[in-house]
Design an enzyme around this catalytic site. Structure first.
Site, PDB file in Angstrom:
ATOM      1  N   SER A 132       0.840  -1.194   0.000  1.00 40.84           N
ATOM      2  CA  SER A 132       0.000   0.000   0.000  1.00 40.84           C
ATOM      3  C   SER A 132       0.883   1.255   0.000  1.00 40.84           C
ATOM      4  O   SER A 132       1.545   1.526  -0.993  1.00 40.84           O
ATOM      5  CB  SER A 132      -0.971  -0.041   1.180  1.00 40.84           C
ATOM      6  OG  SER A 132      -1.947   0.961   1.073  1.00 40.84           O
ATOM      7  N   HIS A 167      -4.154  -1.557  -4.225  1.00 36.52           N
ATOM      8  CA  HIS A 167      -5.571  -1.879  -3.931  1.00 36.52           C
ATOM      9  C   HIS A 167      -6.460  -1.671  -5.143  1.00 36.52           C
ATOM     10  O   HIS A 167      -7.581  -1.174  -5.028  1.00 36.52           O
ATOM     11  CB  HIS A 167      -6.085  -1.027  -2.767  1.00 36.52           C
ATOM     12  CG  HIS A 167      -5.257  -1.066  -1.524  1.00 36.52           C
ATOM     13  ND1 HIS A 167      -5.013  -2.239  -0.845  1.00 36.52           N
ATOM     14  CD2 HIS A 167      -4.618  -0.079  -0.839  1.00 36.52           C
ATOM     15  CE1 HIS A 167      -4.256  -1.967   0.210  1.00 36.52           C
ATOM     16  NE2 HIS A 167      -3.995  -0.674   0.227  1.00 36.52           N
TER      17      HIS A 167
END
Length: 250
Positions: A132, A167
């Site tokens: 991330s 994501h």
């Protein structure tokens, strides 16, 4: 020495606690293995989460026994093993960066000079990995929710050229936002990775994409074709998603 970076769109111990495939792959990249008993030395850097203690505990639980583990807390520099951040980072086989706020991570790293230490460590053979925000940080630019709504961030470390979007399938707003930002040239072309997918770079070039689940995908997101004139006179270049071949690790 060739810089090795593993950029994970999502997954790893915090998101897939019962699926160690991505973390196992990260450990496999540590060819030097300087820890006791031939285990790799792995340092977790949780800056993006505000050095969350829970996050650090999850890391220790996941990696103890598989690696010689440590954490680097910029909020508690007095607890750095050996007392010297540079020396500790340079001694690692893998630096694993956690998720959270990319903007806050970059600001604190630069304040403490950790950005330059990590660059030095990578050039000396330490593998840089992260999920991330720990994917975003290595690129020149990225899409982030560090400021609330999804927005472009253009002052990444630049160890990898272009932009990043983690994501890609895990958060509904990620894909349309990234396509819009690249299509309107507010972000340069780059790479998008689903949760459970990781991109391995060596010397700044993509070597392969790997995944912890069969359906996880990765894409090169870029402009294609000429700019199109639309009714309001603005330019709207085409944006394309070119699939990257992904190897399932299972």
């Amino acid at each position: 020495m060739t810089v090795t970076i593993l950029a994970m769109g999502g997954g790893g111990f915090s998101m897939e606690p019962d699926n160690p495939l991505l973390d196992d792959f990260a450990l496999s990249l540590a060819t030097r293995r300087r820890g006791a008993g031939g285990l790799p030395r792995v340092c977790f850097v949780p800056t993006a989460s505000g050095d969350s203690e829970t996050y650090q505990d999850q890391f220790r639980e996941a990696f103890t026994g598989r690696a010689e583990v440590s954490t680097l807390s910029l909020f508690r520099l007095g607890e750095v093993p050996g007392g010297d951040v540079r020396e500790h980072v340079l001694a690692q086989d893998v630096v694993y960066v956690g998720g959270g706020s990319t903007a806050n991570l970059l600001a604190l790293w630069r304040l403490h000079g950790l950005d330059e230490v990590l660059r030095e460590a990578a050039e000396a053979g330490t593998v840089l990995a992260g999920v991330s925000a720990g994917m975003n940080c290595w690129f020149e630019a990225s899409v982030t929710d560090s400021f609330g709504p999804m927005a472009p961030l253009t002052d990444g470390l630049g160890l990898l050229t272009g932009s990043a979007c983690p994501h890609y399938d895990g958060e509904p707003e990620r894909r349309p936002t990234y396509l819009d930002l690249v299509g309107t040239k507010r972000l340069p072309s780059g790479y998008a990775a689903d949760d459970g997918c990781a991109l391995l770079f060596r010397g700044g070039e993509l070597v392969e994409a790997v995944a912890s689940r069969p359906e996880a995908r990765a894409y090169r997101v870029h402009l294609s074709g000429d700019a199109l004139d639309v009714e309001d006179g603005m330019e709207a270049p085409d944006v394309a998603e070119s699939p990257v071949e992904v190897r399932f690790l299972g």
